[in-house]
Design an enzyme around this catalytic site. Structure first.
Site, PDB file in Angstrom:
ATOM      1  CE1 TYR A 183       0.525   1.646   4.378  1.00  0.00           C
ATOM      2  CE2 TYR A 183       0.535  -0.594   4.427  1.00  0.00           C
ATOM      3  CZ  TYR A 183       0.840   0.617   5.157  1.00  0.00           C
ATOM      4  OH  TYR A 183       1.380   0.911   6.254  1.00  0.00           O
ATOM      5  CB  CYS A 184       1.881   3.891  -1.748  1.00  0.00           C
ATOM      6  SG  CYS A 184       0.938   3.541  -3.187  1.00  0.00           S
ATOM      7  CB  THR A 185       0.011   8.341  -0.243  1.00  0.00           C
ATOM      8  OG1 THR A 185       1.142   8.650   0.482  1.00  0.00           O
ATOM      9  CG2 THR A 185      -0.797   9.630   0.079  1.00  0.00           C
TER      10      THR A 185
END
Length: 328
Positions: A183-185
């Site tokens: 996951y990331c922003t």
């Protein structure tokens, strides 16, 4: 009461011919409507965060969607009380996400339109978080993780995103045979990184579609299992994600109390990001060390117009002093 500001977070991987020329055209339009923000445009696509009032942001979204290449571009929208940016930047870059593969002898770059991990919606991602046999990997920079992250997510021992491929290779044997979810922003980094993991031979790779930003707005999960706040690359610095049982996990650099306020060390040659309350920023003149607090170019001292005597008194109060060579 002032009008609400909308912050738009978005990206799309799509082939853009004459991308440098398009970037100039894009900047011209943004300035003509008074939009603020930061946009990267490359041959591989577009990635941006912009802010403005309702009318301005609507004009921008309509203009972007009128281009058939971006007709289905997904804008993630936040409402805020003030602008998230002060200026408007649109820059042409070689890539909208630099994974550093070619720089570090990892062969060619990844095209997410050809190779990427399985998309997981917020509900599916939450299920992955609760699954003991699934490895959840945070792909962001270390300072982003320290402000907030998903419960149980692995924090790679890296400073920034470009170091992640090497870290994964070094630790491959620990989760090569497991399901790995990243996951990331907003999703743009994971599109490329999950594709790289697939190319590396990982058999079961997933990604949080739309990133943390989407997870926090989902009406079903409501950001649950997220601890802390989400780091954002604009004047807001952080935004809340968990609307079920929010927590503060980051600690003040100086006294260890709960704190989500990020500042940069006042020594321009250090610039380390630290958590600090306004009280401690004042007390320690925003310096992360005795050397930085007494540095002749300390920005806190300059910004607040402290005299040499006032500066010295601040340092004396914490058992430190100014060296003789520091001018008034």
């Amino acid at each position: 009461m002032s009008e609400k500001i909308r912050v738009l977070l978005y990206y799309k991987y799509v082939s853009i011919e004459n991308a440098q020329e398009y970037a100039a055209k894009h900047l011209e339009f943004c300035k003509s409507i008074g939009l603020k923000g930061r946009i990267l445009i490359a041959d591989e696509g577009i990635n941006g965060t912009v802010s403005g009032d309702y009318e301005t942001t609507q004009k921008y979204m309509d203009w972007v969607h009128s281009d058939e290449r971006f007709a289905d571009l997904w804008f993630k929208i936040d409402e805020e009380n003030q602008q998230a940016f002060r200026k408007m930047f649109v820059r042409y870059k070689k890539e909208i996400v630099h994974l550093g593969l070619e720089d570090n002898n990892f062969d060619s770059d990844i095209n997410p339109l050809e190779t990427t991990g399985e998309y997981l919606n917020p509900k599916q991602f939450k299920e992955a978080l609760l699954d003991e046999d699934t490895v959840v990997l945070d792909t962001r920079n270390d300072y982003e993780y320290d402000l907030g992250h998903f419960r149980g997510a692995i924090r790679p021992d890296i400073r920034n995103f470009r170091e992640l491929p090497q870290w994964v290779r070094d630790n491959k044997d620990k989760f090569m045979e497991k399901r790995v979810v990243v996951y990331c922003t907003g999703g743009v980094r994971c599109e490329k990184f999950s594709g790289w993991m697939v190319r590396e031979g990982f058999k079961d790779v997933g990604q949080l579609h739309g990133g943390i930003a989407t997870y926090g707005k989902d009406p079903e999960v409501q950001g649950e299992l997220w601890d802390g706040a989400m780091y954002v690359f604009d004047d807001r610095i952080s935004v809340p994600i968990n609307h079920v049982n929010p927590t503060v996990i980051s600690k003040d650099y100086f006294d260890g109390t709960p704190c989500e306020r990020y500042v940069n060390c006042a020594n321009p040659f250090c610039n380390k990001q630290i958590f600090a309350s306004e009280e401690n920023e004042t007390k320690y003149v925003r310096g992360c060390s005795p050397e930085c607090r007494a540095h002749e170019r300390n920005r806190y001292v300059q910004e607040n117009g402290l005299s040499r005597q006032e500066w010295a008194e601040r340092l004396e109060a914490i058992g430190e002093s100014l060296p003789e060579f520091v001018g008034a």
